[in-house]
Design a protein around this motif. Sequence first.
Motif, PDB file in Angstrom:
ATOM      1  N   GLU A 102       8.439  -4.566  -4.733  1.00  0.00           N
ATOM      2  CA  GLU A 102       9.567  -4.985  -4.137  1.00  0.00           C
ATOM      3  C   GLU A 102       9.818  -5.730  -2.727  1.00  0.00           C
ATOM      4  O   GLU A 102      10.434  -6.318  -2.583  1.00  0.00           O
ATOM      5  CB  GLU A 102      10.469  -3.452  -4.063  1.00  0.00           C
ATOM      6  N   THR A 107       5.035   0.097  -7.025  1.00  0.00           N
ATOM      7  CA  THR A 107       6.246  -0.241  -7.163  1.00  0.00           C
ATOM      8  C   THR A 107       7.205  -0.625  -5.970  1.00  0.00           C
ATOM      9  O   THR A 107       7.836  -1.829  -5.700  1.00  0.00           O
ATOM     10  CB  THR A 107       7.256   0.864  -7.731  1.00  0.00           C
ATOM     11  N   GLN A 108       6.783   0.155  -4.851  1.00  0.00           N
ATOM     12  CA  GLN A 108       7.275  -0.394  -3.439  1.00  0.00           C
ATOM     13  C   GLN A 108       6.805  -1.752  -2.876  1.00  0.00           C
ATOM     14  O   GLN A 108       7.563  -2.507  -2.376  1.00  0.00           O
ATOM     15  CB  GLN A 108       6.911   0.773  -2.445  1.00  0.00           C
TER      16      GLN A 108
END
Length: 260
Positions: free
Chosen positions: A92, A88-89
């Motif tokens: 992003e 997820t990071q």
Amino acid sequence: MNTPQLVVHHDKELMAQAAAARLITKIVDAQASRGSASVVLTGGRNGNGLLAALAAAPARDAIDWGRLDLWWGDERFLPEGDPDRNVTQAREALLDSVPLDPKRVHAMPASDGPYGSDVDAAAAAYAEELARAAGPENHGAVPTFDVLMLGVGPDTHVASLFPELPAVRETDRTVVGVHGAPKPPPTRVTLTLPAIRAAREVWLLAAGEDKAGAAAIALSGAGEIQAPAAGAYGRARTLWLLDSAAASQLPRSLYPPASP
Ligand SMILES: O=C(O)[C@H](O)[C@@H](O)[C@H](O)[C@H](O)COP(=O)(O)O
């Protein structure tokens, strides 16, 4: 085992930018010589800092994003989309901004995926995915990673291989589940040292005062069970990328002066 090379940059921002530039060149060279590249990402502040620097790098799109395989060194075993998951990071920080081939982005399973809460089954499935991607020259275990990146914890952990825990002692499997990790969340999936050592190059990222002790321990001959970072080395190259703060406890003889 090759001798670790050290490069010390003035501060963590410069380390991230220089590491990103280094990664661009490595990927471009691999794609030029073999038609594709394979990179293993790491979580944490330094790992994500490098991805953010890569996203902002002027030469970023020298990379043919459609011919890049991305794998992970470890993952927090959380539901898909959880903000604490490394993927997820990474999305992003970079992945959602570049035209990757989704089939070549190999995220580790989530805790609400096909294996449910069975982290060991999830780990076994990722090991099978790696084996399917391996060529005959890889002895059937994992594909040849051009670069495998690892953040370094203050306790010298890398990926989710923590000192003295079972995962760092694994000598056969390439991926295992981790229960009771001291760094939250407690349940994780991780590559093992044999998988890490299959990489052509292993880059260890350590910036910040809180990594100074870990770098000094790992680089002063400590054993890999007590200091997992000491057991992380590549087949052709092992590179420590540090900032001055993280290098502050290293014997001066170990590294060149920090870049200006
Ligand atoms: O899932 C994770 O937490 C990471 O993969 C972990 O191995 C990380 O790289 C180190 O803990 C360093 O993290 P920092 O760079 O944030 O110190």
